[in-house]
Design an enzyme around this catalytic site. Structure first.
Site, PDB file in Angstrom:
ATOM      1  N   THR A  39      26.065 -69.335  30.835  1.00 19.16           N
ATOM      2  CA  THR A  39      26.861 -70.407  31.437  1.00 19.16           C
ATOM      3  C   THR A  39      25.957 -71.594  31.741  1.00 19.16           C
ATOM      4  O   THR A  39      24.740 -71.449  31.850  1.00 19.16           O
ATOM      5  CB  THR A  39      27.474 -69.975  32.795  1.00 19.16           C
ATOM      6  OG1 THR A  39      26.420 -69.504  33.640  1.00 19.16           O
ATOM      7  CG2 THR A  39      28.517 -68.891  32.638  1.00 19.16           C
ATOM      8  N   ILE A  40      26.582 -72.754  31.866  1.00 20.50           N
ATOM      9  CA  ILE A  40      25.884 -73.912  32.431  1.00 20.50           C
ATOM     10  C   ILE A  40      26.320 -73.953  33.894  1.00 20.50           C
ATOM     11  O   ILE A  40      27.512 -73.858  34.202  1.00 20.50           O
ATOM     12  CB  ILE A  40      26.227 -75.221  31.670  1.00 20.50           C
ATOM     13  CG1 ILE A  40      25.585 -76.446  32.344  1.00 20.50           C
ATOM     14  CG2 ILE A  40      27.727 -75.436  31.524  1.00 20.50           C
ATOM     15  CD1 ILE A  40      25.744 -77.743  31.542  1.00 20.50           C
ATOM     16  N   SER A  41      25.363 -74.032  34.807  1.00 20.07           N
ATOM     17  CA  SER A  41      25.674 -74.020  36.243  1.00 20.07           C
ATOM     18  C   SER A  41      26.525 -75.223  36.627  1.00 20.07           C
ATOM     19  O   SER A  41      26.554 -76.230  35.912  1.00 20.07           O
ATOM     20  CB  SER A  41      24.383 -74.069  37.072  1.00 20.07           C
ATOM     21  OG  SER A  41      23.635 -72.907  36.872  1.00 20.07           O
TER      22      SER A  41
ATOM     23  N   HIS B  63      22.758 -77.790  39.953  1.00 18.62           N
ATOM     24  CA  HIS B  63      21.656 -78.476  39.284  1.00 18.62           C
ATOM     25  C   HIS B  63      21.047 -79.521  40.221  1.00 18.62           C
ATOM     26  O   HIS B  63      19.834 -79.690  40.268  1.00 18.62           O
ATOM     27  CB  HIS B  63      22.155 -79.140  37.993  1.00 18.62           C
ATOM     28  CG  HIS B  63      22.344 -78.160  36.878  1.00 18.62           C
ATOM     29  ND1 HIS B  63      23.380 -78.242  35.986  1.00 18.62           N
ATOM     30  CD2 HIS B  63      21.625 -77.079  36.513  1.00 18.62           C
ATOM     31  CE1 HIS B  63      23.282 -77.242  35.108  1.00 18.62           C
ATOM     32  NE2 HIS B  63      22.235 -76.522  35.421  1.00 18.62           N
TER      33      HIS B  63
ATOM     34  N   ASP C  94      14.354 -69.974  26.172  1.00 23.54           N
ATOM     35  CA  ASP C  94      15.522 -69.094  26.240  1.00 23.54           C
ATOM     36  C   ASP C  94      15.314 -67.974  25.237  1.00 23.54           C
ATOM     37  O   ASP C  94      14.685 -68.197  24.206  1.00 23.54           O
ATOM     38  CB  ASP C  94      16.809 -69.873  25.914  1.00 23.54           C
ATOM     39  CG  ASP C  94      18.028 -69.230  26.580  1.00 23.54           C
ATOM     40  OD1 ASP C  94      18.411 -68.126  26.148  1.00 23.54           O
ATOM     41  OD2 ASP C  94      18.576 -69.812  27.535  1.00 23.54           O
ATOM     42  N   HIS C  95      15.833 -66.774  25.538  1.00 27.70           N
ATOM     43  CA  HIS C  95      15.599 -65.678  24.594  1.00 27.70           C
ATOM     44  C   HIS C  95      16.664 -65.600  23.515  1.00 27.70           C
ATOM     45  O   HIS C  95      16.614 -64.764  22.643  1.00 27.70           O
ATOM     46  CB  HIS C  95      15.454 -64.342  25.328  1.00 27.70           C
ATOM     47  CG  HIS C  95      16.659 -63.957  26.135  1.00 27.70           C
ATOM     48  ND1 HIS C  95      17.907 -63.841  25.588  1.00 27.70           N
ATOM     49  CD2 HIS C  95      16.797 -63.672  27.451  1.00 27.70           C
ATOM     50  CE1 HIS C  95      18.767 -63.482  26.528  1.00 27.70           C
ATOM     51  NE2 HIS C  95      18.129 -63.397  27.672  1.00 27.70           N
TER      52      HIS C  95
ATOM     53  N   ASP D 182      10.846 -64.579  25.705  1.00 26.99           N
ATOM     54  CA  ASP D 182      11.268 -63.897  26.931  1.00 26.99           C
ATOM     55  C   ASP D 182      10.731 -64.682  28.131  1.00 26.99           C
ATOM     56  O   ASP D 182       9.547 -64.624  28.447  1.00 26.99           O
ATOM     57  CB  ASP D 182      10.716 -62.468  26.942  1.00 26.99           C
ATOM     58  CG  ASP D 182      11.194 -61.666  28.161  1.00 26.99           C
ATOM     59  OD1 ASP D 182      11.763 -62.269  29.097  1.00 26.99           O
ATOM     60  OD2 ASP D 182      10.990 -60.447  28.163  1.00 26.99           O
ATOM     61  N   GLY D 183      11.649 -65.411  28.785  1.00 21.29           N
ATOM     62  CA  GLY D 183      11.244 -66.278  29.900  1.00 21.29           C
ATOM     63  C   GLY D 183      10.638 -65.531  31.069  1.00 21.29           C
ATOM     64  O   GLY D 183       9.928 -66.118  31.883  1.00 21.29           O
TER      65      GLY D 183
END
Length: 244
Positions: free
Chosen positions: A60-62, A67, A119-120, A153-154
């Site tokens: 999702t985008i917050s 933000h 991002d993974h 992998d963040g």
């Protein structure tokens, strides 16, 4: 959530101005940085609503006010020349806002400072790149190397770009990963949602779960680490990459 409805707008400018009027964004620099990124480039549906939106791949985008909060906790460490790691960069929206905050508007093409979005999910990295290419300054950021999107992998951070003045984590971690704290500059600050362990706690025994909290982690100039739990949130978890 009447507040969310109340702050939504019919345009990006109206959305940000409403958030500012409602006191959900207080910092002028953050407001300006958000005014300069059209959420419609990053949120496929209802971009000007103050609510989270799905962007595909279980991500999702917050909500825009979240933000705004993230930027306000980090803004003192976001200056021209700062290095930033944005973990779980998703659609790329916050990566763009963070880049505005480390860029002197008079020199968008300069090379000092960098934001690395990680991002993974390879598809999301491609989408973020495409989204950022929709605006003139976004294209310049990508071409100049001021923004870089990486698939990895963040939870391990991105050692090659360390140390970072700021690490923003956009998904809930199971713990405060020490490897991320190691990658912070001295001084530096990290904003990270963490799942609180609920085993044995009163909340756990009552079946309420521990919930997620935002932690602000400061690495001080003397190298000491200070952690503060600031508010409760609900983020999607920082997980393994989906199995192919």
């Amino acid at each position: 959530m009447s507040m969310a409805w109340y702050c939504s707008g019919s345009s990006n400018t109206e959305l940000i101005e409403n958030l500012f009027k409602a006191g959900l964004i207080k910092n002028e620099r953050v407001k300006d940085a958000m005014l300069r990124v059209d959420r419609a480039h990053y949120a496929p549906s209802s971009p000007y609503q103050d609510s989270p939106q799905p962007i595909g791949y279980g991500a999702t985008i917050s909500a825009p006010h979240m933000h705004g909060h993230a930027c306000e906790y980090l803004v003192d460490f976001l200056k021209p020349g700062s290095r930033v790691l944005d973990i779980g960069s998703g659609s790329g929206y916050l990566t763009h806002v963070l880049t505005n905050l480390i860029t002197d508007p008079s020199s968008v093409g300069g090379t000092d400072g960098q934001v690395i979005g990680i991002d993974h999910i390879q598809e999301l990295v491609e989408i973020a790149h495409k989204n950022m290419s929709k605006s003139e300054d976004g294209r310049q950021y990508l071409e100049s190397g001021r923004v870089k999107f990486i698939t990895a992998d963040g939870r391990l951070g991105w050692k090659e770009g360390a140390p970072y003045d700021v690490i923003h984590v956009g998904a809930a971690a199971e713990q405060l990963h020490s490897v991320l704290i190691e990658q912070l500059r001295t001084p530096g600050r990290m904003f990270i949602p963490v799942e609180t362990e609920n085993n044995g706690s009163l909340a756990g025994r009552l079946g309420l779960g521990g919930g997620q909290y935002i932690w602000v982690v400061d690495k001080k100039a003397d190298g000491s680490v200070h952690k503060e739990k600031v508010f409760q949130v609900s983020y999607v978890p920082l997980t393994d990459a989906p199995q192919k």
